[in-house]
Design a protein around this motif. Structure first.
Motif, PDB file in Angstrom:
ATOM      1  N   GLY A  83       0.486  -0.911   0.279  1.00  0.00           N
ATOM      2  CA  GLY A  83       0.261   0.052   0.688  1.00  0.00           C
ATOM      3  C   GLY A  83       0.322   1.181  -0.098  1.00  0.00           C
ATOM      4  N   ILE A  84       1.433   1.311   0.277  1.00  0.00           N
ATOM      5  CA  ILE A  84       3.125   2.670   0.599  1.00  0.00           C
ATOM      6  C   ILE A  84       3.467   2.505  -0.631  1.00  0.00           C
ATOM      7  N   GLY A  85       3.722   1.606  -1.659  1.00  0.00           N
ATOM      8  CA  GLY A  85       4.363   1.963  -2.713  1.00  0.00           C
ATOM      9  C   GLY A  85       5.926   0.671  -3.278  1.00  0.00           C
ATOM     10  N   LEU A  86       6.204  -0.105  -1.691  1.00  0.00           N
ATOM     11  CA  LEU A  86       7.123  -0.987  -2.144  1.00  0.00           C
ATOM     12  C   LEU A  86       7.058  -1.218  -2.968  1.00  0.00           C
ATOM     13  N   SER A  87       9.085  -1.460  -3.829  1.00  0.00           N
ATOM     14  CA  SER A  87       8.438  -2.222  -4.854  1.00  0.00           C
ATOM     15  C   SER A  87       9.078  -3.964  -4.131  1.00  0.00           C
ATOM     16  N   ARG A  88       9.032  -5.047  -4.630  1.00  0.00           N
ATOM     17  CA  ARG A  88       9.034  -6.752  -4.556  1.00  0.00           C
ATOM     18  C   ARG A  88      10.674  -6.377  -3.473  1.00  0.00           C
ATOM     19  N   ARG A  89      11.329  -6.111  -4.641  1.00  0.00           N
ATOM     20  CA  ARG A  89      13.289  -5.380  -3.746  1.00  0.00           C
ATOM     21  C   ARG A  89      12.755  -5.151  -2.835  1.00  0.00           C
ATOM     22  N   GLN A  90      11.871  -3.983  -2.993  1.00  0.00           N
ATOM     23  CA  GLN A  90      11.994  -2.742  -1.471  1.00  0.00           C
ATOM     24  C   GLN A  90      11.511  -4.044  -0.480  1.00  0.00           C
ATOM     25  N   ARG A  91      10.345  -4.639  -0.660  1.00  0.00           N
ATOM     26  CA  ARG A  91       9.451  -5.262   0.257  1.00  0.00           C
ATOM     27  C   ARG A  91      10.519  -6.963   0.421  1.00  0.00           C
ATOM     28  N   LEU A  92      11.478  -7.437   0.161  1.00  0.00           N
ATOM     29  CA  LEU A  92      12.033  -8.446   0.217  1.00  0.00           C
ATOM     30  C   LEU A  92      12.908  -7.929   1.598  1.00  0.00           C
ATOM     31  N   PHE A  93      13.575  -6.853   1.210  1.00  0.00           N
ATOM     32  CA  PHE A  93      14.761  -6.449   2.046  1.00  0.00           C
ATOM     33  C   PHE A  93      14.564  -5.817   2.735  1.00  0.00           C
ATOM     34  N   GLN A  94      13.099  -4.551   3.223  1.00  0.00           N
ATOM     35  CA  GLN A  94      12.778  -3.822   4.281  1.00  0.00           C
ATOM     36  C   GLN A  94      11.834  -4.660   5.093  1.00  0.00           C
ATOM     37  N   VAL A  95      11.281  -5.530   4.351  1.00  0.00           N
ATOM     38  CA  VAL A  95      10.122  -5.805   5.055  1.00  0.00           C
ATOM     39  C   VAL A  95      10.487  -8.033   5.362  1.00  0.00           C
ATOM     40  N   GLU A  96      10.224  -8.611   4.657  1.00  0.00           N
ATOM     41  CA  GLU A  96      10.442 -10.264   5.074  1.00  0.00           C
ATOM     42  C   GLU A  96      11.415 -10.456   4.942  1.00  0.00           C
ATOM     43  N   LEU A  97      12.522 -10.100   4.818  1.00  0.00           N
ATOM     44  CA  LEU A  97      13.946 -10.799   5.314  1.00  0.00           C
ATOM     45  C   LEU A  97      14.166 -10.125   6.873  1.00  0.00           C
ATOM     46  N   PRO A  98      13.688  -8.852   7.033  1.00  0.00           N
ATOM     47  CA  PRO A  98      13.937  -9.170   8.253  1.00  0.00           C
ATOM     48  C   PRO A  98      12.965  -9.772   9.258  1.00  0.00           C
ATOM     49  N   LEU A  99      11.174  -9.228   8.750  1.00  0.00           N
ATOM     50  CA  LEU A  99      10.483  -9.682   9.983  1.00  0.00           C
ATOM     51  C   LEU A  99      11.360 -12.005  10.219  1.00  0.00           C
TER      52      LEU A  99
END
Length: 232
Positions: free
Chosen positions: A136-152
């Motif tokens: 929803g905040i417009g993160l790209s797939r790469r950004q979601r991977l490194f900023q959200v998925e991997l940290p979680l």
């Protein structure tokens, strides 16, 4: 731990009852420090390679475009656990020769599965609401991977790494059967000469390394989520 590796002679009275009459009590054919450093170096190299391959495979199969590779990836990850390390050593020696090479291959294959499974589980069980918010905040797939998925997923990934590394520390001792410089050299020398003092020295150092590294990685598992603001 440091005293045992740097000054094993201090522990001679403790090991003396386990040595045959007239035999050497403390292993002196090689420095315990150099054997320990070589042992840990082999484990570290194999573990780094296993982490890179396992995490990349897990990322691949959790992407929509890579789901078709899940069965193949699982087969690759399970391969190391299917073949005993001794068998891998026997197969690798004709190709790589004696020394550290076959041991690195065996530890690498044996260490992939825990990291792969934990990483895949971590990336597959992310909170849907969090992922939706990231989109929803417009993160790209790469950004979601490194900023959200991997940290979680990091706590589960670290758990897999911990299990893999501790297994590798113990398993690396068999590398000495193909001339790799590990603490298995001390244990094998003790078995060949019926000197239990040698076996205890090698086993004790390997066991202490495993415990210390296990505890250190457990602390990292607790530290990183707090650092990243993921702890409850």
């Amino acid at each position: 731990m440091l005293a045992l590796v740097l000054h094993p002679e201090w522990f001679e009275p403790m090991f003396a009852p386990f040595a045959p009459q007239g035999a050497a009590i403390i292993y002196d054919r090689a420095s315990l420090l150099s054997l320990s450093l070589s042992h840990l170096g082999i484990v570290a190299a194999a573990s780094v390679a296993a982490i890179i391959v396992a995490v990349l495979l897990a990322i691949l199969v959790t992407r929509p475009s890579g789901k078709a590779f899940l069965p193949l990836s699982r087969t690759i990850a399970n391969m190391g656990q299917t073949f005993p390390p001794v068998a891998v050593l026997a197969l690798a020696v004709p190709m790589l020769g004696f020394g550290s090479g076959p041991t690195l291959v065996a530890l690498f294959l044996y260490g992939i599965l825990p990291i792969f499974e934990n990483t895949m589980t971590g990336l597959s069980t992310l909170p849907p609401a969090t992922m939706e918010a990231a989109r929803g905040i417009g993160l790209s797939r790469r950004q979601r991977l490194f900023q959200v998925e991997l940290p979680l997923a990091l706590p589960l990934i670290l758990t897999g790494i911990r299990l893999s590394v501790v297994i590798a520390i113990g398993t690396a001792t068999i590398g000495s059967t193909v001339a790799a410089r590990t603490l298995g050299e001390v244990i094998i020398a003790g078995l060949l000469t019926n000197n239990t003092a040698y076996v205890l020295q090698g086993g004790l150092i390997v066991g202490l390394f495993a415990v210390l590294i296990y505890d250190a990685l457990t602390q990292l598992e607790a530290f990183f989520p707090k650092r990243l603001g993921l702890a409850h």
